[in-house]
Every structure is written in structure tokens, then in C-alpha cells.
Design a protein around this motif. Structure first.
Motif, PDB file in Angstrom:
ATOM      1  N   MET A  12       3.666  -4.867   9.792  1.00 30.12           N
ATOM      2  CA  MET A  12       4.288  -3.828  10.604  1.00 30.12           C
ATOM      3  C   MET A  12       4.933  -2.803   9.672  1.00 30.12           C
ATOM      4  O   MET A  12       6.051  -2.990   9.194  1.00 30.12           O
ATOM      5  N   PRO A  13       4.234  -1.700   9.382  1.00 30.50           N
ATOM      6  CA  PRO A  13       4.765  -0.720   8.438  1.00 30.50           C
ATOM      7  C   PRO A  13       5.849   0.159   9.061  1.00 30.50           C
ATOM      8  O   PRO A  13       5.842   0.411  10.273  1.00 30.50           O
ATOM      9  N   ASP A  14       6.766   0.621   8.231  1.00 27.20           N
ATOM     10  CA  ASP A  14       7.826   1.517   8.690  1.00 27.20           C
ATOM     11  C   ASP A  14       7.277   2.939   8.720  1.00 27.20           C
ATOM     12  O   ASP A  14       7.551   3.754   7.845  1.00 27.20           O
ATOM     13  N   VAL A  15       6.504   3.234   9.756  1.00 27.52           N
ATOM     14  CA  VAL A  15       5.842   4.537   9.838  1.00 27.52           C
ATOM     15  C   VAL A  15       6.831   5.688   9.992  1.00 27.52           C
ATOM     16  O   VAL A  15       6.491   6.838   9.683  1.00 27.52           O
ATOM     17  N   PHE A  16       8.054   5.409  10.445  1.00 26.54           N
ATOM     18  CA  PHE A  16       9.075   6.456  10.572  1.00 26.54           C
ATOM     19  C   PHE A  16       9.917   6.619   9.297  1.00 26.54           C
ATOM     20  O   PHE A  16      10.814   7.459   9.257  1.00 26.54           O
ATOM     21  N   LYS A  17       9.646   5.789   8.300  1.00 26.36           N
ATOM     22  CA  LYS A  17      10.275   5.925   6.989  1.00 26.36           C
ATOM     23  C   LYS A  17      11.801   5.974   7.077  1.00 26.36           C
ATOM     24  O   LYS A  17      12.463   6.836   6.495  1.00 26.36           O
ATOM     25  N   GLY A  18      12.337   5.042   7.848  1.00 30.47           N
ATOM     26  CA  GLY A  18      13.783   4.933   7.963  1.00 30.47           C
ATOM     27  C   GLY A  18      14.422   5.919   8.922  1.00 30.47           C
ATOM     28  O   GLY A  18      15.659   6.042   8.947  1.00 30.47           O
ATOM     29  N   GLN A  19      13.628   6.593   9.736  1.00 29.85           N
ATOM     30  CA  GLN A  19      14.164   7.595  10.656  1.00 29.85           C
ATOM     31  C   GLN A  19      13.720   7.337  12.097  1.00 29.85           C
ATOM     32  O   GLN A  19      13.059   8.177  12.714  1.00 29.85           O
ATOM     33  N   PRO A  20      14.053   6.176  12.679  1.00 21.90           N
ATOM     34  CA  PRO A  20      13.664   5.889  14.059  1.00 21.90           C
ATOM     35  C   PRO A  20      14.437   6.763  15.032  1.00 21.90           C
ATOM     36  O   PRO A  20      15.410   7.434  14.664  1.00 21.90           O
ATOM     37  N   PHE A  21      14.019   6.727  16.287  1.00 19.44           N
ATOM     38  CA  PHE A  21      14.736   7.484  17.317  1.00 19.44           C
ATOM     39  C   PHE A  21      16.050   6.776  17.622  1.00 19.44           C
ATOM     40  O   PHE A  21      16.069   5.568  17.856  1.00 19.44           O
ATOM     41  N   PRO A  22      17.174   7.502  17.634  1.00 18.45           N
ATOM     42  CA  PRO A  22      18.472   6.862  17.891  1.00 18.45           C
ATOM     43  C   PRO A  22      18.626   6.433  19.342  1.00 18.45           C
ATOM     44  O   PRO A  22      18.380   7.218  20.252  1.00 18.45           O
ATOM     45  N   LYS A  23      19.040   5.206  19.539  1.00 17.61           N
ATOM     46  CA  LYS A  23      19.106   4.651  20.895  1.00 17.61           C
ATOM     47  C   LYS A  23      20.102   5.391  21.782  1.00 17.61           C
ATOM     48  O   LYS A  23      19.939   5.435  22.994  1.00 17.61           O
ATOM     49  N   ASP A  24      21.128   6.003  21.195  1.00 19.36           N
ATOM     50  CA  ASP A  24      22.119   6.696  22.008  1.00 19.36           C
ATOM     51  C   ASP A  24      21.618   8.054  22.510  1.00 19.36           C
ATOM     52  O   ASP A  24      22.312   8.735  23.273  1.00 19.36           O
ATOM     53  N   LYS A  25      20.398   8.434  22.115  1.00 24.52           N
ATOM     54  CA  LYS A  25      19.788   9.673  22.597  1.00 24.52           C
ATOM     55  C   LYS A  25      18.665   9.380  23.601  1.00 24.52           C
ATOM     56  O   LYS A  25      17.837  10.245  23.892  1.00 24.52           O
ATOM     57  N   ASP A  26      18.648   8.176  24.140  1.00 23.20           N
ATOM     58  CA  ASP A  26      17.549   7.726  24.999  1.00 23.20           C
ATOM     59  C   ASP A  26      17.287   8.657  26.176  1.00 23.20           C
ATOM     60  O   ASP A  26      16.151   8.813  26.612  1.00 23.20           O
ATOM     61  N   ASN A  27      18.323   9.266  26.717  1.00 23.18           N
ATOM     62  CA  ASN A  27      18.174  10.130  27.883  1.00 23.18           C
ATOM     63  C   ASN A  27      18.209  11.618  27.532  1.00 23.18           C
ATOM     64  O   ASN A  27      18.416  12.453  28.411  1.00 23.18           O
ATOM     65  N   ASP A  28      18.021  11.936  26.266  1.00 28.60           N
ATOM     66  CA  ASP A  28      18.127  13.317  25.801  1.00 28.60           C
ATOM     67  C   ASP A  28      16.735  13.898  25.525  1.00 28.60           C
ATOM     68  O   ASP A  28      16.138  13.625  24.481  1.00 28.60           O
ATOM     69  N   PRO A  29      16.191  14.713  26.443  1.00 26.05           N
ATOM     70  CA  PRO A  29      14.842  15.260  26.248  1.00 26.05           C
ATOM     71  C   PRO A  29      14.734  16.178  25.043  1.00 26.05           C
ATOM     72  O   PRO A  29      13.684  16.247  24.408  1.00 26.05           O
ATOM     73  N   ASP A  30      15.814  16.894  24.709  1.00 26.26           N
ATOM     74  CA  ASP A  30      15.767  17.779  23.544  1.00 26.26           C
ATOM     75  C   ASP A  30      15.651  16.979  22.249  1.00 26.26           C
ATOM     76  O   ASP A  30      14.927  17.362  21.324  1.00 26.26           O
ATOM     77  N   ALA A  31      16.376  15.857  22.194  1.00 23.15           N
ATOM     78  CA  ALA A  31      16.300  14.995  21.008  1.00 23.15           C
ATOM     79  C   ALA A  31      14.896  14.412  20.867  1.00 23.15           C
ATOM     80  O   ALA A  31      14.361  14.318  19.756  1.00 23.15           O
ATOM     81  N   LYS A  32      14.287  14.038  21.993  1.00 25.13           N
ATOM     82  CA  LYS A  32      12.931  13.490  21.934  1.00 25.13           C
ATOM     83  C   LYS A  32      11.928  14.557  21.505  1.00 25.13           C
ATOM     84  O   LYS A  32      11.012  14.286  20.713  1.00 25.13           O
ATOM     85  N   ALA A  34       0.840  -1.203   0.000  1.00 25.88           N
ATOM     86  CA  ALA A  34       0.000   0.000   0.000  1.00 25.88           C
ATOM     87  C   ALA A  34       0.874   1.253   0.000  1.00 25.88           C
ATOM     88  O   ALA A  34       1.732   1.406  -0.861  1.00 25.88           O
ATOM     89  N   ASN A  35       0.685   2.142   0.975  1.00 23.21           N
ATOM     90  CA  ASN A  35       1.385   3.427   0.971  1.00 23.21           C
ATOM     91  C   ASN A  35       2.723   3.414   1.706  1.00 23.21           C
ATOM     92  O   ASN A  35       3.308   4.467   1.947  1.00 23.21           O
ATOM     93  N   TYR A  36       3.237   2.218   2.041  1.00 25.98           N
ATOM     94  CA  TYR A  36       4.532   2.110   2.715  1.00 25.98           C
ATOM     95  C   TYR A  36       5.514   1.309   1.859  1.00 25.98           C
ATOM     96  O   TYR A  36       5.179   0.244   1.336  1.00 25.98           O
ATOM     97  N   ASP A  37       6.727   1.805   1.757  1.00 24.17           N
ATOM     98  CA  ASP A  37       7.762   1.124   0.974  1.00 24.17           C
ATOM     99  C   ASP A  37       8.358  -0.062   1.715  1.00 24.17           C
ATOM    100  O   ASP A  37       8.896  -0.984   1.083  1.00 24.17           O
ATOM    101  N   LYS A  38       8.290  -0.049   3.049  1.00 26.61           N
ATOM    102  CA  LYS A  38       8.877  -1.125   3.835  1.00 26.61           C
ATOM    103  C   LYS A  38       7.901  -1.559   4.921  1.00 26.61           C
ATOM    104  O   LYS A  38       7.519  -0.767   5.775  1.00 26.61           O
ATOM    105  N   VAL A  39       7.502  -2.825   4.858  1.00 26.49           N
ATOM    106  CA  VAL A  39       6.561  -3.397   5.822  1.00 26.49           C
ATOM    107  C   VAL A  39       7.053  -4.792   6.184  1.00 26.49           C
ATOM    108  O   VAL A  39       7.359  -5.593   5.280  1.00 26.49           O
ATOM    109  N   TYR A  40       7.131  -5.089   7.480  1.00 27.82           N
ATOM    110  CA  TYR A  40       7.442  -6.461   7.887  1.00 27.82           C
ATOM    111  C   TYR A  40       6.137  -7.247   7.835  1.00 27.82           C
ATOM    112  O   TYR A  40       5.138  -6.864   8.459  1.00 27.82           O
TER     113      TYR A  40
END
Length: 266
Positions: free
Chosen positions: A95-115, A41-47
């Protein structure tokens, strides 16, 4: 702290004195995935996983780490769910890739500004919601599914709740350790809900959502279980399957989800 900054919280929201919840875990113990990635459908990557002959489709909305290597437990859970439903209610899981290849980076887990930046950008709920609804509609219109349900974790749990309001294409849904939940989420529901919070979700909000569901005509088709021995994220990217209690409850929630989606018969 805003609701968005609490998504996948590194600190418990219901008990601020509690230790930080675990970071994303990459170890998948050599698990061999049963599904595949495809454009749908409207997603290029779906599991995609589950039997081809299924007439029931389940749309799974991942947490903020997306298809990151740390989220392998989410994909494994989809495989488990498809297997658990195969003999009772055959289900194809998407499971569609709703973030289109741009997930939240794990190394910013404790960074409120990044979130904050993440939730005002690719993870802005109001922007992603129409795309998920269009995806569900396409599964029914163009892919031959007679019923479509939704399941969401963490951020995806909130998106799932937002998608189950008036005019929804989903016949039912479920949420596991959802983030950013609010009392009015329960009031707006128009279809049955399987609700599986962890010890870290706001207990008063959980109570209000359950009270709202109890007044709905579909109350007896909904399900609830509090997983009070495990942390936020135990069923998705923060799952640590080497921990005995995490593994026990991880397996339990996928069995419970299979039972719920079979019994609700939406």
C-alpha cells in the motif's frame, strides 16, 4: 456538484435524503498490525504485509484519508487479505503512500472547497496514475513478482479503474465502494474486475459498468456483489467495527476479495 466533490461523500449520491455517511473512525480496538512500512520502488513509504516468498503482488490504493490514523481499518484489511490468501495464493501486499504525506484532513470532510483544492493538487488522478503504473512495473521488473494486481477504495477505486485499461501492468483488479465512477469505466477495462459497491454508489452507473463487463472476454472471471446494507467507506477509513452490521460486511468483503484474487488466477 462535481464528481470530485462527491468523493467519499458526506451525503449519499444515490439517495440524497439519506443520512450523512459516518466520518472517519480512529478506533482500532488495539489491533496489532502484521506488516511494516518500507521504501519500495518509487515510493518512500509503503505498508507491506504478506509472505516474503509470494510471487503475486497486490497494490492497494487507499482512500482520501491515506495513512491517517483514521484509516487503520484499511491496513487491518490488508493484513486480513494477506492471511486469507496465504494458503491458496500467497500474496505480498503493498500500500504505497500515493499522497506523499498529504492526505485529506478529516476535519474538512464537509468542506467542498477543501476537496476541490485537494483533488486539483496531490489527489489529481492524472498525476498519480503514472506513478502507480510505474510502481507496478517495478514490482515485476525489479522485485521478482510474476503477477501484479490492484485493489482500490473510494478515490483509490477510481484510480484502480483508470489503471486497468489498455497496456496495464495489472493482471486483474478489484474496487470497494469506489468514488467518481462513470459508465465508461467499464467499457475501458481490459482485465478482470472484482466490483463491490455500497448502497451509496450511483446505481445507474454501477449497472452500466456491469453491463460493459458482461461483454468482455474476461466476464466469467470477474465478480460482483452489492453491499446494500452498509455505507460508502465501510471497508476503509469510514468503517465502524463497533457496529455489528458494519463489522459483518467488513469481514465479508475481505473474505470475498481473498476468494476473488484466488479464483481469478491472473
Amino acid at each position: 456538484m462535481s464528481q470530485n466533490e462527491q468523493c467519499c461523500p458526506p451525503q449519499s449520491t444515490s439517495n440524497p435524503a439519506a443520512p450523512k455517511v459516518p466520518p472517519p473512525v480512529s478506533e482500532n480496538a488495539g489491533y496489532k498490525f502484521k506488516g511494516k512500512y518500507d521504501a519500495v520502488a518509487n515510493y518512500d513509504k509503503v505498508y507491506v504485509t504478506g509472505p516474503d516468498e509470494a510471487k503475486h503482488a497486490l497494490v492497494v490504493i487507499y482512500d482520501i484519508f491515506g495513512f491517517w490514523w483514521a484509516s487503520l481499518t484499511s491496513l487491518q484489511g490488508s493484513d486480513m487479505l494477506a492471511t486469507g490468501l496465504e494458503s491458496t495464493a500467497p500474496t505480498k501486499i503493498f500500500m504505497p503512500d500515493v499522497f506523499k504525506g498529504q492526505p485529506f484532513p478529516k476535519d474538512k470532510d464537509n468542506d467542498p472547497d477543501a476537496k476541490k483544492k485537494f483533488f486539483s493538487g496531490i489527489a489529481k488522478l492524472d498525476d498519480r496514475l503514472p506513478e502507480v503504473l510505474d510502481f507496478a512495473k517495478a514490482l515485476k521488473k525489479d522485485h521478482g513478482f510474476s503477477r501484479v494486481s490492484v485493489l482500490g477504495y473510494c478515490w483509490g477505486g477510481k484510480l484502480a479503474l483508470m489503471s486497468m485499461t489498455e497496456g496495464t501492468p495489472f493482471c486483474c483488479g478489484a474496487i470497494v465502494h469506489p468514488a467518481m465512477i462513470a459508465a465508461e469505466d467499464g467499457e475501458k477495462l481490459t482485465v478482470p474486475l472484482g466490483f463491490y459497491p455500497s448502497v451509496d454508489e450511483d446505481k445507474e452507473v454501477v449497472k452500466k459498468i456491469n453491463e460493459a463487463i458482461a461483454t468482455k472476454p474476461f466476464a466469467n472471471r470477474s465478480d460482483y456483489h452489492l453491499y446494500d446494507t452498509v455505507h460508502h467507506g465501510w471497508a476503509a477509513a469510514r468503517a465502524n467495527l463497533k457496529d455489528p452490521e458494519n463489522l459483518k460486511q467488513y469481514e465479508d468483503v475481505y473474505r470475498r476479495l481473498a476468494g476473488y484474487f484466488y479464483s481469478v488466477k491472473c
